[in-house]
Each structure stands twice: as C-alpha cells, then as structure tokens.
Design a protein around this motif. Structure first.
Motif, PDB file in Angstrom:
ATOM      1  N   ALA A 110      -3.000   0.669  -1.042  1.00 13.89           N
ATOM      2  CA  ALA A 110      -4.022   0.896   0.163  1.00 13.89           C
ATOM      3  C   ALA A 110      -4.122  -0.443   0.900  1.00 13.89           C
ATOM      4  O   ALA A 110      -4.005  -0.714   1.997  1.00 13.89           O
ATOM      5  CB  ALA A 110      -5.468   1.389  -0.095  1.00 13.89           C
ATOM      6  N   SER A 111      -4.425  -1.537   0.128  1.00  8.83           N
ATOM      7  CA  SER A 111      -4.464  -2.866   0.459  1.00  8.83           C
ATOM      8  C   SER A 111      -4.167  -3.908  -0.758  1.00  8.83           C
ATOM      9  O   SER A 111      -4.657  -3.891  -1.872  1.00  8.83           O
ATOM     10  CB  SER A 111      -5.807  -3.384   0.927  1.00  8.83           C
ATOM     11  N   LEU A 112      -3.155  -4.701  -0.496  1.00  8.80           N
ATOM     12  CA  LEU A 112      -2.582  -5.671  -1.592  1.00  8.80           C
ATOM     13  C   LEU A 112      -3.798  -6.884  -1.894  1.00  8.80           C
ATOM     14  O   LEU A 112      -3.820  -7.268  -2.950  1.00  8.80           O
ATOM     15  CB  LEU A 112      -1.476  -6.326  -1.271  1.00  8.80           C
ATOM     16  N   GLY A 113      -4.677  -6.912  -0.638  1.00  7.75           N
ATOM     17  CA  GLY A 113      -5.050  -8.226  -0.681  1.00  7.75           C
ATOM     18  C   GLY A 113      -4.537  -9.194  -0.405  1.00  7.75           C
ATOM     19  O   GLY A 113      -3.197  -9.570  -0.498  1.00  7.75           O
ATOM     20  N   ARG A 114      -4.991 -10.475   0.290  1.00  8.13           N
ATOM     21  CA  ARG A 114      -4.324 -11.549   0.885  1.00  8.13           C
ATOM     22  C   ARG A 114      -3.469 -12.183  -0.361  1.00  8.13           C
ATOM     23  O   ARG A 114      -2.539 -12.642  -0.282  1.00  8.13           O
ATOM     24  CB  ARG A 114      -5.325 -12.436   1.393  1.00  8.13           C
ATOM     25  N   ALA A 115      -4.225 -12.345  -1.439  1.00  8.92           N
ATOM     26  CA  ALA A 115      -3.420 -13.214  -2.842  1.00  8.92           C
ATOM     27  C   ALA A 115      -2.189 -12.434  -3.068  1.00  8.92           C
ATOM     28  O   ALA A 115      -1.378 -12.769  -3.157  1.00  8.92           O
ATOM     29  CB  ALA A 115      -4.260 -13.362  -3.691  1.00  8.92           C
TER      30      ALA A 115
END
Length: 386
Positions: free
Chosen positions: A274-279
């Motif tokens: 759904a979201s990898l996240g920025r890192a």
C-alpha cells in the motif's frame, strides 16, 4: 524570533518530497516546521501513512480529520477537497504559522491553498510550472501557482512557465527537485540493501511498478493497469515485481483490485505494498532494474538516479523528459517492448544522473524561507510580459 513554517501533506507522495524541507527547516537556526497531516495519511483504507511520519520523528502539529475521499468517485474527491479547506483553516487559525508550504498538484491542495489565501497566511508552492496533460492535476497545479505568494521549482523551463502566468520574477526560485534529496543523502543502494528493507530476496533483480488512474482520459482504469501488468510480466524475466498502491484518485478501486489480483496470482514473484514509505521506496528504486508506470517519479526521481523508466500513457504528458525515460502506449505489447529496451544493459550503461539533482534543493528552500520578508508578499502584482 523563530519562524514557524507549516507544511501540508495529504498523501505519501508529497510527504516524501516535503520531508527534506521540514528537516532543513528544523536544522536551520531561526525556523521550525509544523506538519498539517490529513487525507490518505489518516485513512486505514489508503495506507494510514501517518504512522510513517511519526516513525520518522516528524512533529505532527495538526491532524486534519475526515479529509480523505470516502470512495474514488468524483463527488467524493470534490467533497474531500472542501473538507480539507475547512480543516486547514481551523489549523491555521489555531497555530498561526508564518507561512504555509504546499507541494505539487493534488486535489486536496485547492482546499489548503484557499484557506491560506482567505486567512492571509503567505502561501509557498513547490513544483509549480510542470505540465501533465493527462491528469486533472494539471489545472490544480496552475491554479495553486496563481494563489501562491512564493515559488520554488525544479528547472528553468518550469520557472519560465510561472513567469508566463504573470508571477513576479523575484518570487520564483529554481532550486532543483526535493524528490532526490533523501535519495542522495542515503548514498548508493544495491539489491542486498533493498532485499533487507523488504525482508524479501530480490534476486535476480527487481522491477518497480507505480501506476495511478489517468483522471482526464476517460479510459478504463482497470483495463489500463491490467495491460501494464501483463506487459511487465511478459518482459521482466525472472525478476521480482514490487507494486505500490495507487493514489486516492478517481478510478483507484479498479486499479487496486487488479494489483491485488496479480499479486495473489504470483505470490512467489510479486508483492503489493500500500505504501513502501520513503526509506524503502528509495532503496528499491535505487536498486531497481527499471521503474514502470505513470508516476512523476518515473520522469523525475528515476532519471536523477540513472534508473531506466518506462512511462506508459498520457498522465505525465507535457513534463520534460530526461535520458532514460521511455514512453509507450498503454498496451501489454507496448509496455513489454519498452521494458525490454529499459532492461538492455547497453541502454542503462548510456545513462548518467541528472546534474541538477544535487540533493541540496531543500536547503535552498529553507534558507530563503528564513530570510524572505513575508509581509511584503501580501500584495502580488500581475506582471504582463510580451
């Protein structure tokens, strides 16, 4: 006296682009960031990514409740923009920041920008001047640019467009894109680092897929992503496929359903986030053999890192193209052919990182916000040019 700069975010996309600005403001004497967080960040259905903001240690000054679209219909998106305006207005009254920073072209920005203008809070717009003919975002971006008091954009060509809109030249700054600031700061990445970030072995390689509905084409969103995924599966060989969830746009649910179907059908090869996240996004993008889709990351961030990018359809039509971006039709055959070209070692060997993406954009923005006379921005002339 410390200048308190509010930053508005409603999706994971612009949060990742604004985070370097917030950190630059926090590290600089005389400025401090205030996060106004709403939209998809506060929706479990859309990823609940406020947890990523908190995990980053970013201070959330205001949670803008009930500002995510209830579904992916045009009426729901319109109502969410209106609710966002009301919620941002309440937050600005309570917090009384010295300025509000917004980025890009999402529908929610109309509400946030309107609130700032009505309250006399100086409005700072990042990434104006782009053209994306295939999405409603194009109109929103230009509208927010006209509402804004100060502009930070990525390239001289984008600054020229803002000048065409009648913006005063002394309010338009070319700083580069904040989208690669974090990526540059993280340093080189590789397949081992990306595999560790996902806790999933990505050998013998990985293709990253980011697809969002085309909101102006009238096309079948589900059929489009089905064709894209078929093309990727046909051309990626034995590589792993990392899929990211779509934005909260009209047509989102059809795209999400197709992504889930393909991930379920190929559990050993395909994973949907759904979201990898920025890192994690940065690690996977940096290690990817290619990025496929229609995200702005394909024409901004991937080329900055020298990663080949397949851009399908018209969502990004009008944006400047750097070497490494391969445009194609939204067909399985078109995507497969473009991906095979992107995966050719000789093609990648001919690419080089974007020299304008030096990772210093956020510092330039923060330095200007520390010194600009916000009071002098209240009256903005329209500059007629030949």
């Amino acid at each position: 006296m410390t200048r308190r700069i509010a930053l508005f975010t409603a999706t994971r996309a612009e949060y990742g682009l604004l985070r370097p600005v917030a950190r630059a403001l926090a590290a600089q004497d005389g400025t401090a960031p205030l996060w106004l967080v709403g939209g998809a960040h506060l929706s479990v259905t859309l990823g609940g990514t406020v947890s990523e903001i908190e995990a980053d240690g970013e201070p959330v000054a205001a949670r803008l409740q009930d500002t995510a679209p209830a579904d992916d219909t045009p009426a729901a998106v319109a109502r969410a923009a209106a609710r966002t305006g009301a919620a941002v207005a309440e937050a600005l009254v309570r917090l009384a920041p010295d300025a509000l920073v917004v980025l890009g072209d999402r529908t929610e920005l109309l509400g946030a920008a309107t609130a700032a203008v009505c309250l006399g809070v100086p409005l700072v717009h990042l990434e104006g001047g782009h053209v994306t003919e295939g999405a409603i975002d194009d109109r929103i971006r230009h509208a927010v640019s006209k509402l804004a008091d100060l502009h930070f954009t990525a390239r001289p060509a984008y600054a020229d467009r803002l000048l065409q809109l009648g913006e005063p030249a002394d309010r338009v700054f070319v700083v580069g894109s904040t989208g690669v600031d974090d990526l540059r700061a993280a340093g080189p990445t590789d397949l081992a680092a990306a595999s560790a970030a996902l806790d999933w072995p990505l050998n013998p390689g990985v293709v990253l897929v980011a697809w969002h509905p085309e909101t102006l084409s009238g096309r079948d969103a589900g059929a489009d992503v089905r064709a894209v995924l078929a093309g990727v599966l046909a051309a990626a060989g034995e590589r792993r496929l990392v899929l990211t969830g779509p934005n909260a746009d009209v047509g989102r649910e059809a795209v999400q359903a197709e992504l889930e179907r393909v991930a379920a059908a190929h559990p050993d090869r395909v994973r949907l986030y759904a979201s990898l996240g920025r890192a994690r996004w940065g690690k996977v993008l940096g290690a990817a053999d290619a990025l496929v889709g229609n995200s702005s990351a394909g024409v901004i961030e991937a080329p900055a890192l020298g990663v080949p990018s397949v851009n399908a359809g018209d969502r990004q039509a009008g944006r400047l193209r750097l070497p490494g971006v391969i445009d194609c039709d939204v067909t399985a055959e078109g995507v497969a052919a473009a991906l095979r070209q992107a995966l050719d070692p000789a093609f990648r060997a001919g690419l080089s990182p974007d020299p304008l993406a030096d990772g210093q954009a956020a510092k330039r923005i923060a330095a200007t916000l520390a010194t600009v006379d916000f009071g002098a921005l209240a009256r903005k002339p329209f500059v007629d040019r030949p």
